[in-house]
Design a protein around this motif. Structure first.
Motif, short mmCIF file in Angstrom:
data_model
loop_
_atom_site.label_atom_id
_atom_site.label_comp_id
_atom_site.label_asym_id
_atom_site.label_seq_id
_atom_site.Cartn_x
_atom_site.Cartn_y
_atom_site.Cartn_z
N GLU A 175 0.79 -1.16 -0.05
CA GLU A 175 0.05 -0.03 -0.14
C GLU A 175 0.85 1.37 0.02
O GLU A 175 1.94 1.27 0.68
CB GLU A 175 -0.90 -0.08 1.28
CG GLU A 175 -2.01 0.92 1.28
CD GLU A 175 -3.02 0.73 0.40
OE1 GLU A 175 -3.45 1.62 -0.43
OE2 GLU A 175 -3.36 -0.46 -0.08
N ARG B 256 -5.11 5.15 -4.52
CA ARG B 256 -5.46 3.76 -4.87
C ARG B 256 -5.71 2.74 -3.62
O ARG B 256 -5.00 2.98 -2.79
CB ARG B 256 -4.48 3.34 -5.90
CG ARG B 256 -4.85 4.08 -7.29
CD ARG B 256 -3.77 3.65 -8.46
NE ARG B 256 -2.35 3.39 -7.93
CZ ARG B 256 -1.42 2.86 -8.73
NH1 ARG B 256 -1.77 2.82 -10.00
NH2 ARG B 256 -0.11 3.14 -8.45
N ASP B 257 -6.31 1.54 -3.83
CA ASP B 257 -6.13 0.67 -2.85
C ASP B 257 -5.46 -0.50 -3.56
O ASP B 257 -5.60 -1.33 -4.24
CB ASP B 257 -7.58 -0.21 -2.76
CG ASP B 257 -7.66 -1.31 -1.63
OD1 ASP B 257 -6.57 -1.41 -1.13
OD2 ASP B 257 -8.59 -1.98 -1.85
N SER B 258 -3.87 -0.25 -3.19
CA SER B 258 -2.93 -1.13 -4.18
C SER B 258 -2.98 -2.36 -3.67
O SER B 258 -2.49 -3.44 -4.52
CB SER B 258 -1.55 -0.50 -3.69
OG SER B 258 -1.43 0.76 -3.97
N ASP B 259 -3.49 -2.87 -2.50
CA ASP B 259 -3.37 -4.20 -2.10
C ASP B 259 -4.62 -4.95 -2.28
O ASP B 259 -5.04 -6.01 -1.52
CB ASP B 259 -2.70 -4.57 -0.78
CG ASP B 259 -3.52 -3.77 0.28
OD1 ASP B 259 -4.58 -3.16 0.20
OD2 ASP B 259 -2.96 -3.78 1.41
N CYS B 260 -5.89 -4.39 -2.82
CA CYS B 260 -7.17 -4.71 -3.11
C CYS B 260 -7.77 -5.32 -1.60
O CYS B 260 -8.50 -6.24 -1.64
CB CYS B 260 -6.93 -6.11 -3.89
SG CYS B 260 -6.41 -5.57 -5.55
N ASP B 261 -7.53 -4.62 -0.43
CA ASP B 261 -8.27 -4.95 0.73
C ASP B 261 -9.37 -4.22 1.23
O ASP B 261 -9.95 -4.25 2.02
CB ASP B 261 -7.41 -5.19 1.82
CG ASP B 261 -7.01 -3.74 2.25
OD1 ASP B 261 -6.98 -2.91 1.59
OD2 ASP B 261 -5.99 -3.82 3.37
N GLY B 262 -9.65 -3.24 0.23
CA GLY B 262 -10.84 -2.31 0.60
C GLY B 262 -10.29 -0.97 1.25
O GLY B 262 -11.39 -0.17 1.72
N ASN B 263 -9.29 -1.16 1.52
CA ASN B 263 -8.73 0.30 2.28
C ASN B 263 -7.61 1.16 1.58
O ASN B 263 -6.83 0.33 1.03
CB ASN B 263 -8.25 -0.15 3.61
CG ASN B 263 -9.45 -0.57 4.28
OD1 ASN B 263 -10.21 -0.30 4.74
ND2 ASN B 263 -9.31 -1.98 4.87
N GLN B 264 -7.60 2.41 1.65
CA GLN B 264 -6.50 3.12 1.14
C GLN B 264 -5.75 3.84 2.43
O GLN B 264 -6.22 4.00 3.52
CB GLN B 264 -7.11 4.37 0.33
CG GLN B 264 -7.42 3.68 -0.82
CD GLN B 264 -7.97 4.95 -1.68
OE1 GLN B 264 -7.18 6.27 -1.43
NE2 GLN B 264 -8.85 4.82 -2.64
N GLU C 170 -3.32 2.74 4.67
CA GLU C 170 -3.45 2.07 5.78
C GLU C 170 -2.01 2.20 6.74
O GLU C 170 -1.17 2.61 6.09
CB GLU C 170 -3.56 0.50 5.63
CG GLU C 170 -4.89 0.12 4.62
CD GLU C 170 -4.59 -1.18 4.17
OE1 GLU C 170 -5.42 -2.19 4.51
OE2 GLU C 170 -4.13 -1.21 2.82
#
Length: 86
Positions: free
Chosen positions: A12, A18-26, A28
């Protein structure tokens, strides 16, 4: 899906939108580019040692200062900026 850098397990990155790691959070905790903020429970602008969190921006709860110089964080009148009385 035109960006191969966005995927589960990716790093991240703070403030890239963007949500670079695709977990629904930016933005982090621990994201690349984060800075250490310390807990300031008594709101005197001095943080308590040992409470650091690497955040993309301060103000997350009581973690809003970048110093760790408060030795008594339950009393705003006791901090490094107060001159000792004679």
């Amino acid at each position: 899906d035109d960006d191969r850098n966005i995927k589960p397990g990716a790093t991240e990155i703070c403030d890239d939108g963007r949500d670079s790691d695709c977990d629904g959070n930016q933005n982090e905790e621990g994201a690349s580019g984060c800075e250490t903020y310390y807990q300031d429970a008594d709101n005197d602008s001095y943080g308590r040692a040992g409470t650091g969190r690497c955040l993309c921006s301060g103000g997350e709860g009581a973690w809003d200062v970048k110093n760790q110089s408060d030795c008594y964080d339950q009393n705003a009148a006791a901090n490094p900026g107060i001159s000792p009385s004679a």
